[in-house]
Motif scaffolding. Structure first.
Motif, PDB file in Angstrom:
ATOM      1  N   VAL A 217      29.719  35.066  45.476  1.00  0.00           N
ATOM      2  CA  VAL A 217      29.578  34.373  46.761  1.00  0.00           C
ATOM      3  C   VAL A 217      30.647  33.303  46.868  1.00  0.00           C
ATOM      4  O   VAL A 217      31.121  32.779  45.854  1.00  0.00           O
TER       5      VAL A 217
ATOM      6  N   SER B  61      30.652  41.134  47.648  1.00  0.00           N
ATOM      7  CA  SER B  61      30.518  39.678  47.591  1.00  0.00           C
ATOM      8  C   SER B  61      29.954  39.200  48.922  1.00  0.00           C
ATOM      9  O   SER B  61      29.617  40.008  49.797  1.00  0.00           O
TER      10      SER B  61
ATOM     11  N   ALA C 236      23.810  34.982  44.853  1.00  0.00           N
ATOM     12  CA  ALA C 236      24.510  34.659  46.107  1.00  0.00           C
ATOM     13  C   ALA C 236      23.801  33.568  46.908  1.00  0.00           C
ATOM     14  O   ALA C 236      23.869  33.535  48.132  1.00  0.00           O
TER      15      ALA C 236
END
Length: 732
Positions: A70, A158, A466
Motif C-alpha cells: 500500500v 498493491s 493495506a
C-alpha cells in the motif's frame, strides 16, 4: 554479537530505545525489554543464528514482493511506486494498471531499466534491482487498486490511497465560531423511561435539550460493542469490537414489535418489573440486570419482527440484508462470536473470551465455527439484528442534532484497542500481538505506569493488510456523528507495549506509520464530514503535536494540565485555536472531587500510591495548584468577591464551579467540552485509572434525570453564560 544483531532487529521493527518521559527527562528502555518486545512480535531471540536467519527472512520477503502492499499519497504530491524485480526482467516493458474506486481503469507502461534505480540485493544468488517509478496519473481522492503486469501476466498487486492534506473542519469553525458542548458517558444517564442504563432515545432527548440552551455538540465516551454474554466486562475502553455498537444502548420500547402481545406479556410480568425497578433505582449501573432485561425483551421483539419482515420479501428485509452485506466479515464475526459465547455460557463452560473457548472454537476461521454458525443460524441472525437496530437508533439521535442546527452534533470516541478476549482479535489473529498489551510509561496520571490489557496491532501486519482494519475503524466510528475523538492519539505515532507478566514501567515504545495513518484519517474525515480531535495527553513528543496540527487534528487541552513552569495556570485565551479544551476528563476527579482531594483519599484507600511520601507530595501540589487556580480566576475576573482568594478558606461551591466553566468558555479553543457531572456538582469520579475491582468504574450514574436537569434555572443560567462567553471569544 547478540546485542548488535538485536539492535539491528530492534531498529528494523521500529522499537524506540530512548524517549523523553512525562517530566521532560531522558529515559532508556532496558536491554531485557528489547528482546521481550521482539518475542512479542514473533521473533526467536535465543541465539545469534536464529536472529540472523529472521533478519534475512524479513529482508528476503521485501525483495520478493515486486510492489509494496500500500502507498498513501497526499493530494498535490507526485505519485511514485517502488518496483523490485530480478535483473532478467528489468529490460522488459511492464504495465501498471490502476483501477479507481469508480471502476475507471488507467494504465502506465514503463521499462524498469529506464527508471531511477535506488538499490540492489542478491537473494538466493539472484540479483534484484529496486526502481522508483513515477506514475504520471491524476488520481482522485480515494482507495485505488494497482496491478503490475508484464507480457499480459499479473506479477503483483498493491493499493494507492489518495488523501487530502488535512482533516475536515466545518465552515463555521473555520470562520472563527467558538462552540461549547457536553461530554457524557451514555450509560450514566438517568431518565424517566430507560431501563437502568442510558439509551439512544435518552441521547436524542439530551441532544434536543442541550441544543435548546446553546450547546453545539454532545460528546460520547466509546459506544463500542462489548460482551452480551459477559455484561460485567463493561469498560468502554476494553471492547469486543470497535467497529460495532453496544446493544445495551438500544431503547427496546422504540423497536417495532415491542407492542406485540407476546412481548407485552414478558415485560408486564412481576419478575420482569421487579428487576426493572431494581435496575432503575440502584446507584450504579447493574449490567447483569440490564443485560438480563434487554436480551430477553429484544429476543422477544426479534421473534415478532423476524416473522413479520425478515422471513419475507419486504423492504425491511432488503434493508437488513444490505446492512449485513455491507458489514461483511467483521459484522458476521461479531454476531457469531456473541452467539458462540452465549452458547458456551449456557452450557456452563468457561467463556469470558476466545482464549478459553474449546480449541476448535478459538479462531473464527476454524471449520467448527462455520459448523456452529450453520447450526445456530437464528441466534447469529438475532445478534446481526441487534447491530442493525442499534445503528438505526444512533442515526436517529444524530439526525436530531442536525435538525436542531448543532454545528457538530454528536462526537464519538474511538478507543485505543480491544480487550484480549475480543471478537476483533478472534477474527484477525495475525494482526494482533496477544503476548503484549498497550499501556503508558509512568506519568502524572499514573506514577507506576499503566497496563490497559489491550493487545496491540502489529504495525507490519497492518501495513501488509493495506491498512484496511484502520480504514474500517475510522469510517465506522465517524458514522452518525460530526466529529471523532481519538483516544490516546499518540497511537498513530507510537504505542507503549508491555509484555505479558511485566510491570508497566518495563515496557517500550513501538512506532507506527504515522504519516500514512494520518493520511487515511484525513480521507475518512472528509468523506464523513467529521472534525477530528486527538487526545494528546501524557507522554507526548513535541513532533507529534505539530504533526497533528498540520494534519488538521484538534488538540485536547485539559485546564489542570496547562501549567507554566512556575506552577501558574495558563489562561485559556492562550490555548491553540485548533483545540478542544476541557476542565476534567473521565479519568479525572470531578471539580468537587479535585478541590476536596477526594481522588487522593480514594487512591490511598485502594493502594494506588506506593509510598506515603508520594501521597504527601500530591497533597502539597494540589494545595499549591488550587491557590494558583484562585489567583487565575480572580486575575481574569471569572469569579466575584463571593469566592475567597485564600485556598485555606475556600471550599468548592456553585459559584466557584460555574466560574471555572465560564472562565474556560472565554478561551481561544474552537471547542469547549464540559462534563455533565460538573453541571450537577457531583463528587464521585466515573473511572479511576489503574484500578479493576477496587472501584466501580464505568457504573456510576448521574444524580438527576435528564428531564429535570434542564428545568433547573441555575443550570440554564450557566448555559446562557457559556453561550455568551463563547460568542464574545468568537469576536475577539
Amino acid at each position: 554479537m547478540t546485542q548488535q544483531l538485536l539492535q539491528q532487529l530492534v531498529e528494523m521493527r521500529g522499537i524506540e530505545t530512548q524517549y523523553v518521559d512525562a517530566w521532560g527527562n531522558p529515559a532508556t528502555i532496558a536491554e531485557s525489554s528489547k528482546a521481550k518486545l521482539l518475542n512479542a512480535l514473533g521473533y526467536d531471540t535465543s541465539s545469534d543464528e536464529k536472529i540472523q536467519s529472521q533478519i534475512a527472512q524479513d529482508v528476503q520477503s521485501v525483495w520478493l514482493s515486486p510492489l509494496n502492499p500500500v502507498q498513501v499519497v497526499r493530494r498535490g504530491e507526485d505519485i511514485t511506486l517502488s518496483v523490485r524485480l530480478p535483473i532478467e526482467l528489468v529490460n522488459d516493458e511492464h504495465v501498471l494498471t490502476v483501477t479507481l474506486e469508480s471502476g475507471e481503469v488507467l494504465t502506465h507502461a514503463f521499462t524498469p531499466v529506464d527508471e531511477s534505480m535506488t538499490t540492489m540485493a542478491h537473494i538466493d544468488d539472484v540479483e534484484f534491482h529496486e526502481y522508483v517509478v513515477a506514475l504520471p496519473l491524476d488520481l482522485p481522492l480515494g482507495y485505488h487498486d494497482v496491478a503490475l503486469s508484464a507480457d499480459g501476466d499479473q506479477i503483483a498487486t498493491s493499493r494507492i490511497i489518495m488523501a487530502p492534506q488535512a482533516c475536515f473542519t466545518p465552515d463555521p469553525i473555520k470562520q472563527g465560531k467558538k462552540i461549547w458542548g457536553l461530554s457524557v458517558q451514555l450509560y450514566c444517564v438517568r431518565s424517566e423511561n430507560n431501563w437502568g442504563i442510558g439509551d439512544f432515545s435518552d441521547l436524542a432527548q439530551l441532544i434536543e435539550k442541550s441544543a435548546s440552551v446553546g450547546a453545539d455538540f454532545i460528546g460520547l465516551n466509546p459506544i463500542h460493542a462489548l460482551y452480551p454474554a459477559n455484561p460485567n466486562a463493561c469498560s468502554p475502553y476494553g471492547p469486543s469490537s470497535r467497529r460495532w455498537l453496544n446493544y445495551l444502548y438500544i431503547d427496546v420500547t422504540a423497536v417495532e414489535g415491542y407492542d406485540d402481545a407476546s412481548v407485552q406479556a414478558l415485560v408486564s410480568s412481576d419478575d420482569f418489573n421487579k428487576t426493572l425497578a431494581h435496575a432503575r433505582n440502584v446507584e450504579h449501573v447493574d449490567y447483569e440486570a440490564v443485560a438480563h432485561l434487554k436480551l430477553a425483551a429484544l429476543r422477544a421483539v426479534f421473534d415478532v419482527y423476524d416473522a413479520k419482515y425478515l422471513t419475507k420479501s419486504t423492504k425491511q428485509n432488503k434493508a437488513f440484508k444490505a446492512f449485513v452485506e455491507a458489514g461483511g466479515e467483521s459484522l458476521d464475526m461479531l454476531a457469531v462470536y456473541d452467539a458462540l459465547q452465549s452458547s458456551l455460557k449456557a452450557q456452563g463452560k468457561e467463556s469470558w473470551g476466545w482464549p478459553v473457548f474449546p480449541e476448535e472454537f478459538k479462531d473464527y476461521h476454524n471449520p467448527a465455527v462455520a459448523k456452529f454458525k450453520k447450526a445456530n443460524e437464528q441466534d447469529v441472525k438475532f445478534y446481526l439484528f441487534l447491530q442493525w437496530i442499534a445503528a438505526q437508533q444512533l442515526e436517529q439521535a444524530s439526525n436530531k442534532a442536525t435538525e436542531a442546527g448543532m454545528t457538530i452534533g454528536l462526537y464519538r470516541d474511538l478507543a485505543v484497542g480491544v480487550s484480549e478476549g475480543s471478537a476483533e482479535i478472534w477474527g484477525n489473529k495475525d494482526l494482533y500481538c496477544t503476548d503484549a498489551s498497550v499501556g503508558a510509561p509512568p506519568d502524572i496520571l499514573g506514577p507506576l505506569g499503566q497496563n490497559w490489557g489491550l493487545p496491540p496491532m502489529d504495525p507490519r501486519k497492518l501495513y501488509e493488510q493495506a491498512y484496511q482494519p484502520i480504514i474500517d475503524l475510522f469510517a465506522s466510528n465517524m458514522a452518525s456523528s460530526g466529529s471523532l475523538r481519538i483516544d490516546h492519539v499518540m497511537a498513530l505515532l507510537r504505542l507503549w507495549w508491555v509484555v505479558k507478566g511485566d510491570d508497566a514501567k518495563e515496557g517500550g515504545y513501538i512506532y507506527y506509520p504515522v504519516d500514512d495513518l494520518l493520511g487515511i484519517l484525513a480521507l475518512e474525515s472528509h468523506r464523513n464530514q467529521s472534525l477530528v480531535i486527538g487526545e494528546d495527553l501524557g507522554t507526548v513528543p513535541e513532533e507529534i503535536r505539530s504533526k497533528l496540527a498540520d494534519n488538521g487534528v484538534y488538540s485536547y487541552r485539559v485546564f489542570f494540565f496547562e501549567q507554566a513552569e512556575d506552577g501558574g495556570f495558563f489562561s485559556p485565551s492562550h490555548y491553540p485555536v485548533q483545540s478542544m479544551s476541557t476542565l476534567t476528563t473521565h479519568d479525572m476527579p470531578t471539580l468537587i472531587g479535585y478541590w476536596h482531594c477526594l481522588d487522593l483519599e480514594l487512591g490511598k484507600e485502594i493502594g494506588l500510591y506506593p509510598t506515603q511520601e508520594i501521597l504527601d507530595t500530591l497533597y502539597t501540589d494540589r494545595h499549591d495548584n488550587k491557590q494558583s487556580i484562585l489567583d487565575t480566576l480572580h486575575g481574569h475576573g471569572s469569579v466575584g468577591d463571593n469566592v475567597g482568594r485564600d485556598v485555606n478558606y475556600v471550599g468548592m461551591n456553585q459559584d466557584l464551579n460555574y466560574g471555572m466553566q465560564v472562565h474556560m468558555a472565554g478561551g481561544s479553543s474552537a471547542l469547549l467540552s464540559l462534563q455533565l457531572e460538573d453541571w450537577l456538582q457531583m463528587d464521585k469520579p466515573v473511572n479511576i485509572p489503574g484500578t479493576f475491582d477496587e472501584y466501580p468504574n464505568w457504573r456510576r450514574k448521574l444524580t438527576q434525570n435528564i428531564e429535570t436537569m434542564f428545568e433547573n434555572a441555575q443550570i440554564n443560567e450557566l448555559a446562557a453564560k457559556l453561550t455568551h462567553a463563547r460568542k464574545q471569544a468568537s469576536n475577539k
